[in-house]
Structure formats: C-alpha cells, structure tokens
Write a protein that holds these residues in place. Sequence first.
Motif, PDB file in Angstrom:
ATOM      1  N   GLY A 118      82.945 -20.807   8.223  1.00 53.91           N
ATOM      2  CA  GLY A 118      81.906 -21.171   7.273  1.00 53.91           C
ATOM      3  C   GLY A 118      81.958 -22.636   6.892  1.00 53.91           C
ATOM      4  N   LEU A 119      83.164 -23.156   6.637  1.00 55.20           N
ATOM      5  CA  LEU A 119      83.290 -24.561   6.258  1.00 55.20           C
ATOM      6  C   LEU A 119      82.907 -25.477   7.408  1.00 55.20           C
ATOM      7  N   GLU A 120      83.336 -25.145   8.620  1.00 48.91           N
ATOM      8  CA  GLU A 120      82.985 -25.976   9.771  1.00 48.91           C
ATOM      9  C   GLU A 120      81.473 -26.028   9.964  1.00 48.91           C
ATOM     10  N   GLU A 121      80.806 -24.894   9.745  1.00 54.31           N
ATOM     11  CA  GLU A 121      79.352 -24.870   9.870  1.00 54.31           C
ATOM     12  C   GLU A 121      78.697 -25.783   8.829  1.00 54.31           C
ATOM     13  N   LEU A 122      79.192 -25.733   7.603  1.00 54.03           N
ATOM     14  CA  LEU A 122      78.616 -26.568   6.544  1.00 54.03           C
ATOM     15  C   LEU A 122      78.840 -28.046   6.827  1.00 54.03           C
ATOM     16  N   LEU A 123      80.053 -28.389   7.217  1.00 50.86           N
ATOM     17  CA  LEU A 123      80.354 -29.793   7.481  1.00 50.86           C
ATOM     18  C   LEU A 123      79.471 -30.331   8.600  1.00 50.86           C
ATOM     19  N   ALA A 124      79.239 -29.518   9.606  1.00 49.50           N
ATOM     20  CA  ALA A 124      78.380 -29.954  10.701  1.00 49.50           C
ATOM     21  C   ALA A 124      76.929 -30.063  10.246  1.00 49.50           C
ATOM     22  N   ALA A 125      76.486 -29.107   9.425  1.00 42.70           N
ATOM     23  CA  ALA A 125      75.088 -29.085   9.004  1.00 42.70           C
ATOM     24  C   ALA A 125      74.714 -30.284   8.154  1.00 42.70           C
ATOM     25  N   TRP A 126      75.657 -30.764   7.334  1.00 45.90           N
ATOM     26  CA  TRP A 126      75.351 -31.853   6.415  1.00 45.90           C
ATOM     27  C   TRP A 126      75.974 -33.183   6.839  1.00 45.90           C
ATOM     28  N   ALA A 127      76.500 -33.253   8.052  1.00 45.07           N
ATOM     29  CA  ALA A 127      77.115 -34.503   8.503  1.00 45.07           C
ATOM     30  C   ALA A 127      76.060 -35.555   8.824  1.00 45.07           C
ATOM     31  N   LEU A 128      74.919 -35.121   9.324  1.00 45.93           N
ATOM     32  CA  LEU A 128      73.858 -36.032   9.713  1.00 45.93           C
ATOM     33  C   LEU A 128      72.737 -35.995   8.679  1.00 45.93           C
ATOM     34  N   PRO A 129      71.937 -37.050   8.589  1.00 40.98           N
ATOM     35  CA  PRO A 129      70.827 -37.061   7.620  1.00 40.98           C
ATOM     36  C   PRO A 129      69.862 -35.912   7.858  1.00 40.98           C
ATOM     37  N   VAL A 130      69.272 -35.444   6.756  1.00 40.50           N
ATOM     38  CA  VAL A 130      68.276 -34.368   6.805  1.00 40.50           C
ATOM     39  C   VAL A 130      66.962 -34.902   6.253  1.00 40.50           C
ATOM     40  N   LYS A 131      65.921 -34.109   6.323  1.00 43.40           N
ATOM     41  CA  LYS A 131      64.639 -34.515   5.765  1.00 43.40           C
ATOM     42  C   LYS A 131      64.752 -34.684   4.249  1.00 43.40           C
ATOM     43  N   PRO A 132      64.069 -35.675   3.691  1.00 42.71           N
ATOM     44  CA  PRO A 132      64.232 -35.972   2.254  1.00 42.71           C
ATOM     45  C   PRO A 132      63.978 -34.775   1.349  1.00 42.71           C
ATOM     46  N   ASP A 133      62.928 -33.993   1.603  1.00 41.85           N
ATOM     47  CA  ASP A 133      62.640 -32.857   0.728  1.00 41.85           C
ATOM     48  C   ASP A 133      63.717 -31.788   0.830  1.00 41.85           C
ATOM     49  N   VAL A 134      64.254 -31.595   2.025  1.00 38.99           N
ATOM     50  CA  VAL A 134      65.330 -30.619   2.201  1.00 38.99           C
ATOM     51  C   VAL A 134      66.552 -31.045   1.391  1.00 38.99           C
ATOM     52  N   GLY A 135      66.889 -32.332   1.473  1.00 38.73           N
ATOM     53  CA  GLY A 135      68.045 -32.836   0.736  1.00 38.73           C
ATOM     54  C   GLY A 135      67.858 -32.758  -0.763  1.00 38.73           C
ATOM     55  N   LEU A 136      66.658 -33.099  -1.248  1.00 41.31           N
ATOM     56  CA  LEU A 136      66.405 -33.062  -2.687  1.00 41.31           C
ATOM     57  C   LEU A 136      66.501 -31.633  -3.213  1.00 41.31           C
ATOM     58  N   LEU A 137      65.921 -30.683  -2.495  1.00 37.18           N
ATOM     59  CA  LEU A 137      66.000 -29.296  -2.938  1.00 37.18           C
ATOM     60  C   LEU A 137      67.443 -28.797  -2.954  1.00 37.18           C
ATOM     61  N   ALA A 138      68.243 -29.246  -1.996  1.00 35.66           N
ATOM     62  CA  ALA A 138      69.645 -28.832  -1.960  1.00 35.66           C
ATOM     63  C   ALA A 138      70.409 -29.386  -3.158  1.00 35.66           C
ATOM     64  N   VAL A 139      70.169 -30.641  -3.509  1.00 41.02           N
ATOM     65  CA  VAL A 139      70.850 -31.227  -4.658  1.00 41.02           C
ATOM     66  C   VAL A 139      70.410 -30.543  -5.953  1.00 41.02           C
ATOM     67  N   LEU A 140      69.133 -30.228  -6.065  1.00 39.82           N
ATOM     68  CA  LEU A 140      68.663 -29.526  -7.259  1.00 39.82           C
ATOM     69  C   LEU A 140      69.297 -28.142  -7.364  1.00 39.82           C
ATOM     70  N   ALA A 141      69.463 -27.459  -6.236  1.00 35.58           N
ATOM     71  CA  ALA A 141      70.129 -26.162  -6.255  1.00 35.58           C
ATOM     72  C   ALA A 141      71.586 -26.313  -6.674  1.00 35.58           C
ATOM     73  N   GLN A 142      72.244 -27.348  -6.172  1.00 37.60           N
ATOM     74  CA  GLN A 142      73.626 -27.614  -6.592  1.00 37.60           C
ATOM     75  C   GLN A 142      73.683 -27.869  -8.097  1.00 37.60           C
ATOM     76  N   GLY A 143      72.716 -28.628  -8.613  1.00 36.90           N
ATOM     77  CA  GLY A 143      72.672 -28.874 -10.052  1.00 36.90           C
ATOM     78  C   GLY A 143      72.478 -27.608 -10.843  1.00 36.90           C
ATOM     79  N   ALA A 144      71.643 -26.698 -10.331  1.00 37.19           N
ATOM     80  CA  ALA A 144      71.417 -25.437 -11.037  1.00 37.19           C
ATOM     81  C   ALA A 144      72.686 -24.602 -11.085  1.00 37.19           C
ATOM     82  N   LEU A 145      73.420 -24.546  -9.966  1.00 42.45           N
ATOM     83  CA  LEU A 145      74.644 -23.744  -9.954  1.00 42.45           C
ATOM     84  C   LEU A 145      75.721 -24.371 -10.835  1.00 42.45           C
ATOM     85  N   THR A 146      75.926 -25.677 -10.742  1.00 39.62           N
ATOM     86  CA  THR A 146      76.982 -26.294 -11.554  1.00 39.62           C
ATOM     87  C   THR A 146      76.656 -26.201 -13.036  1.00 39.62           C
ATOM     88  N   LEU A 147      75.379 -26.366 -13.395  1.00 40.97           N
ATOM     89  CA  LEU A 147      75.008 -26.219 -14.799  1.00 40.97           C
ATOM     90  C   LEU A 147      75.250 -24.787 -15.269  1.00 40.97           C
TER      91      LEU A 147
END
Length: 801
Positions: A206-235
């Motif tokens: 699972g970790l290797e898959e994540l590291l590979a998935a986020w190692a390279l740049p992604v589309k801006p909207d995909v990245g923004l939604l991911a950060v917002l989801a991270q913010g929702a979980l950490t909050l």
Amino acid sequence: MTQPPQPRSLADVRAKSRPREDPERLTTHSRIVRDTVDAIEARVADAGILATEPGFWRRVRRAAVLHDTGKIAAGFQEQLRPGGQPWGQRHEVLSLAYVALLAGAAGWGEAERLLVGTLVASHHRPLHPTSALASQRMLSLAEQYNTHTNWKEAFTETPLPGGQPLVQVRRGLHQELTAWLAGMFATDPTPPSAADPPLADRARDGLEELLAAWALPVKPDVGLLAVLAQGALTLADHAGSAHVPLQTHMPLDADYFARLPYPPYPHQRRAAATDGHLVLVSPTGSGKTESGLAWAARQTPTMPGQPRVVWTLPYRASLNAARLRLRRDLVPAPGERLADIGLLHGTVAHTLLNQAVADDCGTNHTTGEATAAQADQARDRANAMRLFSQRVRVSTPHQLLRGAVAGPAYSSVLLEQANSLFVLDELHAYEPEIFGRLCAAMGLWERLGSRVAVLSATLAPPMISLIDDSLARSVTLHRAPPGTSPVRHRLALDETPLEGADGLDRLRGWLGEGHSVLAVVNTVARAQRLFEALAEDARDARPGDPNAALLLHSRFKNRDRDAVERNLLRRHPERDVKETGPRGGLVVATQAVEVSLQLDFDRGAVECAPIEAVAQRAGRVNRRGRHPEGAVEFRVHRTDGDRPYEPAAVAAAWAALTRLVEDGATDLSEQDIDRLLDLAYETEWGSDWLRRARRARDEFATTFLTFTEPFHDRSQFADRLSEKLDGVEVLHHEDIDEYRRRTTGKDGAQLLAAGLLIPLRYRDLKTYRAQYDRGLRVHVIEGDYDPTIGLRPTSEAETIL
C-alpha cells in the motif's frame, strides 16, 4: 526481556493515552472522528470545487474509520502504557493493510482505495522527504520505510532480547477488528484464508503504491481536492481527539443590517444589497465595518452549509481590538453573555497547530515524562481546535496564506477557507508583493466556493483593477457618494521634522490650549522619544488624568497593548454631537493606530508615509467631522528617514500632497483623498508597484496554488512566508518563570501565556540577542521593557508592519 502485556480483546485496544484513568478506546475514537467528519461536512458542504467530486465526503468518512487501525499493534499499545517503551514504527503505515482489506471486501474502486489510503498514510507526516523535516530531525514515510526495511520485524513479529518475538497483531484481535470494520462499512467480513498475505506485506504494498502515485505531478484540481480531503481528516482527527465540537451558532444574524442603531448611509445600503464579491471605498468613520458585516449577513443565507466569516486586518497588533468589537456587537449564543469570536494569528497559533498534528508514535516515553508530554499535547490540541470551532474569526492574512503552503499541520486551515466569507479590511496596507499574493489567494478562495469583500478608505485604482482581474466572477464596486463625510481637515505641510524644536513647540501649544493631540511617527524608537518629550506637558495640562498621555506601538507585550487600547478607546472615543469643548490629552503612536481603532482627536501631526497611511492617520482626527470648529488642522511633516517604508513610496506621497496644496486644496474632502491616490500612483513608483504586485500574484499562484504536488511538505516555504509577512512573537527574559507557569501544570495553556509575548520582525531578533528556548518553544530576548514605554530598541529599529 519479557513479553509486555497485550490487549485481550478489541475493547481493550486504546487509541490514546488520555484520559489517564480510562484511555480512549480505538473503536470509540474512530466513531468520534467519523462523526466529526459529518459536522465538518455540514459546515463546508459541497462548496466550490467540492461540488465536482460527489464522493469527496464519503472517502473522508471511510478514512476516518480506518486512519488509526494500525494502533492495534502490540508495540503501539505498549507505548501508551505509563513507562512503556517507544515502538519506533508508524501506526498509519500499518493502517494501510486494513485499507487494502476493506477495499477488497467492499469492492471499492481504485481511485477510492488510493485516496482513502493517502489520507490514512499522510495524516501525521508527509509522504516524501523535505529539508524542513530534516531540520526537525523527522523522517518522511518514504525515508523511514524503504528497501532496507524489514517489514516482518516491523509489523509481524518483532524480536525481543532474550525472549520470544513480540507478535504485533494477534489473530483473534485482527479478526475482531476486521469484523468491527465490516460492520462500520455495512459489508460482510472476508473469511481468513491461509493464502492471505501478511498485514506487513499489505502495508508495504500500500505504501509503495501511494509513494509512486504521488511522486510525479498530478492535475491541479486532483491535487487540490486531495489536500482538502487531507484537511478534512486532520481537522476531524484533532477536533475529535480534543473533544471540541464545531460551533453551529452564527453570531452574525441575517437581520444585522436592520438592527443598526442609526439611519444607514447610501453606500451601506448598497453593500448590504450586494450579492457576490464586493469592493467598498468609503471614508474613515463612515461605517465600513458595519457595511462589511451587512454584506456578509446578506451572503450567508444564499450559501450552502454553515459559512464562516473571516475578518482580516493588516497588522496583527490590531486584531484584538477588532475581536473585542465583534464580541460586543454580534449576537451571543443562547446562555452566553458575549459572542464567541475566534482569533487565529501569530506564534501561539503556529505552535498549537504544529503540536496538535503530532501523535503518540515515536514519542520517547519514560516514567513521569510521558504523562507531562501527553498532558501538554492534549492541552495544545484542545486549544488549537478551539481556534477552528467558531464561525466568526479575526485573523491576519498570514495564517490564511500559510494554509496554502504548508503540509498536514495546515491543510485544515486550507479546508476552513472553503465556503467562507472573507472581509479584507484596509487591504491597501501591504507591500506590492504581499498584496499580489493576497490577490492570488482570492482566486483560490473563489475556487473553494468563498466570497470576498474588500473594505478601505484608500484604495487606489491599480489595486481595484488587480483585485477585479484576480477573480473570475464579477466584482461589485461601491463608493461612498460625495458629501458622505464633511470636510474634516485643514491640510498643512511642514518641511521640518516632527520631533524638531518647532514641531515640539506646536504640539505643546495645542496641549496647552486644551486640545486632544495625535502624533504619529514611523518608527518605534522615534515614538518613544517623542512621547517622553511631551508626556509631562500633557499631564500638566490635565492634572489628575491617568490617561492624559498614552503611547501606542507594536512592541508591547500583548496584555499591555490590550490595556493601552482599552484606555485609548475610553479616553478618545468618537466625538458625540453634543460634545462642544476640547478634550485634552496626548497620544503618540506608530502606524499601529491606523486600523481597527475608533478614535477621535482635535489636532493631528504626522510624519509623511505612503499616501494611504497618511490618509488613515487623518481619519483619526475629527473622525466624523463633529468638532465644533469644523475642519481642524492636520499637519504632515517631512521625514529625515523613510524607514520602514520604501523611499519611493514616501516621495510619491510627499509629491502628491505638495501638488494638492499648490492647487489650493487644503480643506480635505473624500474627493481630495481620491485625487491624492491618483497623483501618487500616476508616478513611476506607482507603475512599478503595479508591475511588482501582478508578478507576485502570478508567481505565487503558479508556485503554491496549483497543488500539482499535494503531498510534498512545504513548511520551509511557510516559514519563509512568516518571516516576510507576520514576524515572530518573543518572550522577555524577565517573564520566563511566569510563562512557564502559564504553559505547564494542570491549567497550563499556550493561549493563557500569549499575553506575555511581544511582536517583532525576524530581522530584529539579533538586535535583542534572541535565543530560542526549545522547552518553551519561543524566542527569549534581552533589552529593557516598561509597561508604559514598551520594549526599547538597542538601536533605531523599524515599526512592525
């Protein structure tokens, strides 16, 4: 080494070490965090870009249930015990094994499994390494787990000296947990099979898959939604851990405008009727604050969820006065005496947010020390979450910009910028680079479903144009009509220094005539000298008045600054229409007096500064034009040094003022202020200002607001931003013991100690021989301090902006 005691059933598995008498269970904590996600969704809803991702909140909820499942490990449970040994592994990595199990059992798609796993893995530490982590001696997940990792020893059977290996997850506990998870997700548990890979292998894959998935740049909207989801979980994780519920009461009620105690001005009516973004230009003293609140009250019913109101001011030293005013003027929750208004700024908030994001993994637990560290962390988390609970907040733009830059500690700040109403009070007061970054942030806020109102008495045409260009949707511009404010000032220009012999004699003469006098200079050192030269004259003119002479600048302890502001507001409030006599009294100030304080003086003398600052200083003299003499003297002195401003900005202001006087316009009206702005910004300096602001906007948007690398921690850039914009709060060496008492012990809290801190610029730390105290988590400085004079610089230093 003997085997440590292990939980006998899932009911014995703990997620926290607190409360000490009955630590919180893993299943309880997971339910609380999931329920907190529901509360966050109720607040943010599907605002802005979130509306493009229908599964957003479902994925955050699933991550909330799974985020701490790795805490079932025996090593983590041992670490929670008083005196327990540190585990040394990351629970969130083991949690990835349960993400894989549940994704398979419930038939999640690849995108679902990837995002849920990403949130679970990154809710404490970044996936990829950064120099900021290295400076803190922390490892990213990619550094801690690599080709050299013995996954079996880490998460399956850990060798113990001289004994049987420690089984990290016993079969019975594992089956109980998977059954409980299946129930939470309303799916059937997967029957165990001999062919099932070990949990350690699932975690590794699972970790290797994540590291590979986020190692390279992604589309801006995909990245923004991911950060917002991270913010929702950490909050949700932090608020749930702190047991601090998000408030639903909105202190700004929908009929706010109808309850104004006076007939509103035309520009206030127009602001209160505006839908969408707003720019309002109106004179000081003509009700800009009420206009901004009326605009926000208009927007709230038309937005989804439970929108927040974020009121920003350029100088953090002005925030508390604004917060007190909102507490007084807005509607408290049932059973409360005052409205609960949040305050997020400065060193304390930064410390609390960073401490709150920490967890129990890797803590050096030893007998006694563990209890103190855990208690401190629990207090920090509770105090940090209180910063998020209110629906009306006062802030500097620094904390808002930081949310777009930093990692897990601040992704919650970014999420909270969705579905919000931003009222930017006196936006003019920034350098072009900062103004440009704020314009870039406005564009991001709009993408997050938020709306913006900019209020100012002095907003030059290039600024209005840049704001409009930065927002995709239309921006409504309203100006107060001519005659909103009467002619209040007779402008006089003076080539001599304000603290020269002629300037001092004039100020003494005004005081002797019984006038209240405001003198504004550009540096703290000059303000302190001028105050000491004139204080006795003011006191002699008003014998027995304890507030006959007051000094205001940014280098006071926060509690002393609050006391000065209270005395100022009581001693020099806006003049009542029935008040006919002079008031007496002296106030010497830096630009800290320019915003948020509703003050009124009979006479004013100021040093030349950028043209907006000059106009703001004038706005504190004969504020509403109610002086019995009509227009009163407002004198601008040429300076022998431009600090802390750019020389070209001060020169442009002096040239504009000179042109106005040469044209015979010495009785200042709103139209004259507009003309001064036009004259100043028509210069080469004005053209250069616009170029710099536009370049800063575009560079900031490209570098930080595209989110193409959402899980690469960028806290080092956030620290750089702090140095540029917000400075630092420091502790005077004589207050160490009191600060320690306030931050430790049963009732200790960082927020309780904030009153002892003094704002400084980073560049001034060396001047005061600052040393960072790691135990107190604050810089400690030398220097002389007096509650009336403030912190004395050892050499001429510039006022904090």
